[in-house]
Enzyme design. Structure first.
Site, PDB file in Angstrom:
ATOM      1  N   LYS A   1       0.825  -1.216   0.000  1.00 42.71           N
ATOM      2  CA  LYS A   1       0.000   0.000   0.000  1.00 42.71           C
ATOM      3  C   LYS A   1       0.856   1.261   0.000  1.00 42.71           C
ATOM      4  CE  LYS A   1      -1.661   1.845   3.972  1.00 42.71           C
ATOM      5  NZ  LYS A   1      -1.671   3.273   4.292  1.00 42.71           N
ATOM      6  N   ASN A   2       1.803   1.338   0.934  1.00 46.79           N
ATOM      7  CA  ASN A   2       2.519   2.607   1.107  1.00 46.79           C
ATOM      8  C   ASN A   2       3.518   2.876  -0.018  1.00 46.79           C
ATOM      9  OD1 ASN A   2       0.984   3.240   3.291  1.00 46.79           O
ATOM     10  ND2 ASN A   2       2.489   2.579   4.811  1.00 46.79           N
TER      11      ASN A   2
ATOM     12  N   ARG B   1      -4.455  10.737   3.868  1.00 50.50           N
ATOM     13  CA  ARG B   1      -3.173  11.326   4.212  1.00 50.50           C
ATOM     14  C   ARG B   1      -2.220  11.333   2.993  1.00 50.50           C
ATOM     15  NH1 ARG B   1      -0.430  14.582   7.733  1.00 50.50           N
ATOM     16  NH2 ARG B   1       1.750  14.070   7.569  1.00 50.50           N
TER      17      ARG B   1
ATOM     18  N   CYS C   1      -7.255  13.279  12.278  1.00 49.99           N
ATOM     19  CA  CYS C   1      -6.634  12.001  11.951  1.00 49.99           C
ATOM     20  C   CYS C   1      -6.649  11.055  13.127  1.00 49.99           C
ATOM     21  CB  CYS C   1      -5.209  12.270  11.512  1.00 49.99           C
ATOM     22  SG  CYS C   1      -4.360  10.775  11.188  1.00 49.99           S
TER      23      CYS C   1
ATOM     24  N   ARG D   1      -0.834  15.305  12.651  1.00 44.97           N
ATOM     25  CA  ARG D   1       0.201  14.912  11.688  1.00 44.97           C
ATOM     26  C   ARG D   1       0.598  16.122  10.847  1.00 44.97           C
ATOM     27  NH1 ARG D   1      -1.852   9.175   9.386  1.00 44.97           N
ATOM     28  NH2 ARG D   1       0.148   9.114   8.322  1.00 44.97           N
ATOM     29  N   PRO D   2       1.512  16.943  11.388  1.00 46.76           N
ATOM     30  CA  PRO D   2       1.912  18.151  10.671  1.00 46.76           C
ATOM     31  C   PRO D   2       2.686  17.844   9.384  1.00 46.76           C
ATOM     32  CG  PRO D   2       2.988  17.993  12.847  1.00 46.76           C
ATOM     33  CD  PRO D   2       2.234  16.726  12.648  1.00 46.76           C
ATOM     34  N   ILE D   3       2.834  18.878   8.508  1.00 45.12           N
ATOM     35  CA  ILE D   3       3.628  18.692   7.279  1.00 45.12           C
ATOM     36  C   ILE D   3       4.758  19.722   7.197  1.00 45.12           C
ATOM     37  CG2 ILE D   3       1.772  17.575   5.959  1.00 45.12           C
ATOM     38  CD1 ILE D   3       1.543  20.304   4.424  1.00 45.12           C
ATOM     39  N   ASP D   4       5.197  20.178   8.374  1.00 44.14           N
ATOM     40  CA  ASP D   4       6.247  21.203   8.375  1.00 44.14           C
ATOM     41  C   ASP D   4       7.511  20.757   7.637  1.00 44.14           C
ATOM     42  OD1 ASP D   4       6.080  19.513  10.847  1.00 44.14           O
ATOM     43  OD2 ASP D   4       8.090  20.310  11.144  1.00 44.14           O
ATOM     44  N   GLN D   5       7.880  19.482   7.730  1.00 41.65           N
ATOM     45  CA  GLN D   5       9.114  19.019   7.068  1.00 41.65           C
ATOM     46  C   GLN D   5       8.928  18.946   5.548  1.00 41.65           C
ATOM     47  OE1 GLN D   5      12.093  18.533   8.955  1.00 41.65           O
ATOM     48  NE2 GLN D   5      10.679  19.574  10.349  1.00 41.65           N
TER      49      GLN D   5
ATOM     50  N   ASP E   1       3.719   0.435  12.085  1.00 43.48           N
ATOM     51  CA  ASP E   1       2.530  -0.139  11.449  1.00 43.48           C
ATOM     52  C   ASP E   1       2.307  -1.607  11.833  1.00 43.48           C
ATOM     53  OD1 ASP E   1       2.237   2.301  10.278  1.00 43.48           O
ATOM     54  OD2 ASP E   1       2.869   1.684   8.274  1.00 43.48           O
TER      55      ASP E   1
ATOM     56  N   ILE F   1       6.271   7.010  17.510  1.00 42.16           N
ATOM     57  CA  ILE F   1       6.324   7.611  16.156  1.00 42.16           C
ATOM     58  C   ILE F   1       5.136   8.577  15.992  1.00 42.16           C
ATOM     59  CG2 ILE F   1       6.301   7.139  13.673  1.00 42.16           C
ATOM     60  CD1 ILE F   1       8.710   5.734  14.672  1.00 42.16           C
TER      61      ILE F   1
ATOM     62  N   ARG G   1      -8.900  -0.232   3.681  1.00 41.52           N
ATOM     63  CA  ARG G   1      -8.000   0.766   3.109  1.00 41.52           C
ATOM     64  C   ARG G   1      -6.677   0.144   2.732  1.00 41.52           C
ATOM     65  NH1 ARG G   1      -6.246   4.205   7.410  1.00 41.52           N
ATOM     66  NH2 ARG G   1      -4.585   4.085   5.917  1.00 41.52           N
TER      67      ARG G   1
HETATM   68  C1  EPZ Z   1       3.859   6.952   6.553  1.00 35.51           C
HETATM   69  O1  EPZ Z   1       3.120   8.017   7.109  1.00 35.51           O
HETATM   70  C2  EPZ Z   1       2.867   5.842   6.325  1.00 35.51           C
HETATM   71  N1  EPZ Z   1       1.809   6.293   5.412  1.00 35.51           N
HETATM   72  C3  EPZ Z   1       2.278   5.404   7.655  1.00 35.51           C
HETATM   73  O2  EPZ Z   1       1.483   4.273   7.362  1.00 35.51           O
HETATM   74  C4  EPZ Z   1       3.414   4.985   8.596  1.00 35.51           C
HETATM   75  O3  EPZ Z   1       2.872   4.694   9.867  1.00 35.51           O
HETATM   76  C5  EPZ Z   1       4.429   6.100   8.731  1.00 35.51           C
HETATM   77  O4  EPZ Z   1       4.909   6.515   7.413  1.00 35.51           O
HETATM   78  C6  EPZ Z   1       5.653   5.727   9.561  1.00 35.51           C
HETATM   79  O5  EPZ Z   1       6.290   4.614   8.998  1.00 35.51           O
HETATM   80  C7  EPZ Z   1       2.036   6.241   4.112  1.00 35.51           C
HETATM   81  O6  EPZ Z   1       3.085   5.835   3.629  1.00 35.51           O
HETATM   82  C8  EPZ Z   1       0.931   6.698   3.228  1.00 35.51           C
HETATM   83  P1  EPZ Z   1       6.033  10.144   8.735  1.00 35.51           P
HETATM   84  P2  EPZ Z   1       3.750   9.486   7.164  1.00 35.51           P
HETATM   85  O7  EPZ Z   1       6.103  11.366   7.913  1.00 35.51           O
HETATM   86  O8  EPZ Z   1       4.557   9.670   5.942  1.00 35.51           O
HETATM   87  C9  EPZ Z   1       5.805  13.506  12.205  1.00 35.51           C
HETATM   88  C10 EPZ Z   1      -0.261   2.739   7.815  1.00 35.51           C
HETATM   89  O9  EPZ Z   1      -0.871   2.194   8.746  1.00 35.51           O
HETATM   90  N2  EPZ Z   1       5.909  14.507  11.144  1.00 35.51           N
HETATM   91  O10 EPZ Z   1       7.187   9.198   8.708  1.00 35.51           O
HETATM   92  O11 EPZ Z   1       2.672  10.422   7.473  1.00 35.51           O
HETATM   93  C11 EPZ Z   1       4.512  12.709  12.124  1.00 35.51           C
HETATM   94  O12 EPZ Z   1       3.440  13.420  12.685  1.00 35.51           O
HETATM   95  C12 EPZ Z   1       0.266   4.099   8.012  1.00 35.51           C
HETATM   96  O13 EPZ Z   1      -0.071   2.231   6.707  1.00 35.51           O
HETATM   97  C13 EPZ Z   1       5.961  15.840  11.480  1.00 35.51           C
HETATM   98  O14 EPZ Z   1       5.889  16.221  12.651  1.00 35.51           O
HETATM   99  O15 EPZ Z   1       4.703   9.336   8.421  1.00 35.51           O
HETATM  100  C14 EPZ Z   1       4.898  11.459  12.846  1.00 35.51           C
HETATM  101  O16 EPZ Z   1       4.799  11.672  14.217  1.00 35.51           O
HETATM  102  C15 EPZ Z   1      -0.385   5.012   8.908  1.00 35.51           C
HETATM  103  N3  EPZ Z   1       6.102  16.770  10.482  1.00 35.51           N
HETATM  104  C16 EPZ Z   1       6.369  11.237  12.455  1.00 35.51           C
HETATM  105  O17 EPZ Z   1       6.829  12.526  12.035  1.00 35.51           O
HETATM  106  C17 EPZ Z   1       6.207  16.407   9.175  1.00 35.51           C
HETATM  107  O18 EPZ Z   1       6.327  17.302   8.304  1.00 35.51           O
HETATM  108  C18 EPZ Z   1       6.615  10.256  11.315  1.00 35.51           C
HETATM  109  O19 EPZ Z   1       5.760  10.585  10.224  1.00 35.51           O
HETATM  110  C19 EPZ Z   1       6.143  15.041   8.826  1.00 35.51           C
HETATM  111  C20 EPZ Z   1       6.001  14.104   9.846  1.00 35.51           C
END
Ligand code: EPZ
Length: 428
Positions: free
Chosen positions: A22-23, A93, A117, A122-126, A305, A327, A397
């Site tokens: 999926k991812n 997402r 969510c 789940r911010p997108i600042d990065q 996950d 996480i 999903r």
């Molecule tokens: C991906 O989510 C996966 N989703 C998630 O899969 C998975 O749990 C996660 O990576 C961690 O492995 C998809 O690939 C579609 P992150 P993502 O950016 O990209 C914080 C599932 O069950 N963060 O690695 O959203 C964030 O809030 C799922 O299949 C910021 O603060 O995860 C989190 O605490 C759900 N700011 C941590 O970092 C940012 O700009 C890791 O998030 C980006 C992230």
């Protein structure tokens, strides 16, 4: 609306075939926006997150043709407006991947901000930090994240922490930027490597994917290719844990065993037999399950996950296990449901203390998110009596035909129509 009804207590036996990841697939589908010719994606899982991504592409003007259940031809030439429709994107997402791909192609993108969510904030600042490094500006317009750049120029991007989504978006935005982009503290997940391989097969120049420094030298043109998605690490891990939880004996086929190492290692700590072959893993139990402690980490650590599924297994083990998952803010919401089945778990913030109880008992429960839903299925399969699981749209999903696959392994799991239900699953 439908629910699953499981009559548990039967050990699973046989072979199960794992679908495409999926991812990875959500990123590959979004990446087709960057391709200058039609692409064919193979081994795409038949799950609702993919259906939503394809609908988004179609509404934006792409041609999407299903060549068979798992093979899709995508031609994004017809997309002229870099705006993602709100209704489809708001519950998903992965729609934030359209920020990077549309920015990369049109130098502008409007993508609805993800709504509330299930895993916490789940911010997108990065993601935005990466776009800004490449020369983009951003603001919020009508509830949309809006990013724009006169020109995208390669630069150094250093992430403050490891993030899968922002690493994907940094690759999307830099693959056609001018010059060299260096992404530091990049995520190393198998789906990052899969995305880089897909783009490189089109003619991109991406090196180092799978390490924490990824170098992207921008190219002008990406040609159409046929590409197969990698197998799903988390789906495979879910069946491995289900085999262990039911005291079964299962061959998990069509996998990349290297991607499963952290899960295999923890299962062995619990006394479960795991033997790897080229493209399968054999999992069986011939003794008591033992406690183990774990902490989730970015790849190659133990994946968040898989935490709810593995914690469910630990409720059946001898002794006390400690599980730390920091996480996301809120990945223990399912614990209340497991307690209803007799589990003894206490949660303090991001740490769960699990006292093994040996046996769970069937109960009506709810899937609180995708992986929590998978955990409920495992709990139901292992438990005495009948378990009814609501909100199974969360599970669908990310798991293709989960009920069919478990039935082939000997489980008694039925899908039942539930006329009174109403819910919207938030995608991850
Ligand atoms: C991906 O989510 C996966 N989703 C998630 O899969 C998975 O749990 C996660 O990576 C961690 O492995 C998809 O690939 C579609 P992150 P993502 O950016 O990209 C914080 C599932 O069950 N963060 O690695 O959203 C964030 O809030 C799922 O299949 C910021 O603060 O995860 C989190 O605490 C759900 N700011 C941590 O970092 C940012 O700009 C890791 O998030 C980006 C992230």
């Amino acid at each position: 609306m439908e629910k699953f009804v499981i009559r548990g207590g039967k050990p699973l036996h046989g072979d199960v075939y794992i679908s495409g990841a999926k991812n990875a697939a959500v990123a590959l589908v979004a990446a087709t926006i960057l391709c200058d010719e039609p692409c064919v994606l193979e081994n795409v899982p038949e799950i609702s997150d993919i259906t939503k991504c394809l609908k988004i592409l179609k509404e934006m003007g792409a041609k999407v043709e299903l060549l068979d259940r798992h093979t899709i031809k995508i031609d994004t030439a017809g997309i002229t407006n870099p705006s993602v429709p709100y209704e489809l994107a708001r519950t998903m997402r992965a729609s934030c991947y359209f920020l990077g791909t549309l920015l990369g192609r049109f130098h502008e993108a409007f993508v609805p901000m993800p709504g509330g969510c299930d895993l916490g904030d789940r911010p997108i600042d990065q993601h935005l930090k990466a776009f800004r490094a490449l020369g983009a500006t951003d603001d919020i317009v009508n509830g949309n994240n809006h990013v724009r750049a006169e020109k995208l120029s390669g630069n150094q991007i250093y992430f403050d922490f490891v993030t899968v989504g922002a690493t994907m978006n940094a690759i999307f935005a830099s693959v056609k930027a001018s010059g060299l982009t260096i992404i530091e503290n990049a995520a190393k997940e198998p789906h990052i490597v899969d995305l880089a391989n897909f783009l490189n097969s089109m003619g991109a120049d991406i090196r180092g994917a799978g390490t924490d420094v990824i170098k992207v030298r921008g190219v002008e043109y990406l040609k159409g290719v046929t590409y197969a998605t990698i197998p799903d690490q988390i789906e495979a891990g879910t069946y491995m844990v289900a085999a262990a939880a039911t005291g079964g004996d299962v061959n998990i086929c069509n996998v990349i065993p290297k991607h499963l190492e952290s899960i295999s290692a923890k299962l062995r700590k619990c006394g479960v037999n795991v033997v790897e072959s080229d493209e399968s893993v054999h999992v069986w139990v011939d003794g008591p399950l033992m406690k183990t402690s774990l902490k989730t980490m970015p790849h190659p650590g133990f994946p968040t996950d898989m935490q709810p599924q593995f914690s469910t297994l630990l409720t059946l083990a001898d002794g006390t296990s400690i599980v730390t998952d920091d996480i996301f803010d809120n990945r223990f919401r399912y614990v209340g449901e497991l307690r209803r089945m007799g589990a003894d778990i206490s949660v303090d913030g991001k740490v769960a203390v699990i006292q093994g109880v040996g046996k769970l008992h069937g109960a009506p429960v709810v899937a609180t998110d995708l992986r929590a839903g998978a955990a409920m299925v495992i709990a139901g399969l292992a438990a005495d009596g009948v378990t009814e699981i609501d909100n199974i749209e969360y599970i669908e999903r990310g798991y293709e035909a989960i009920d069919e696959k478990f039935r082939k392994l000997g489980a008694d799991i039925q899908r039942v129509y539930r006329p009174d239900a109403d819910s919207v699953a938030m995608s991850g």
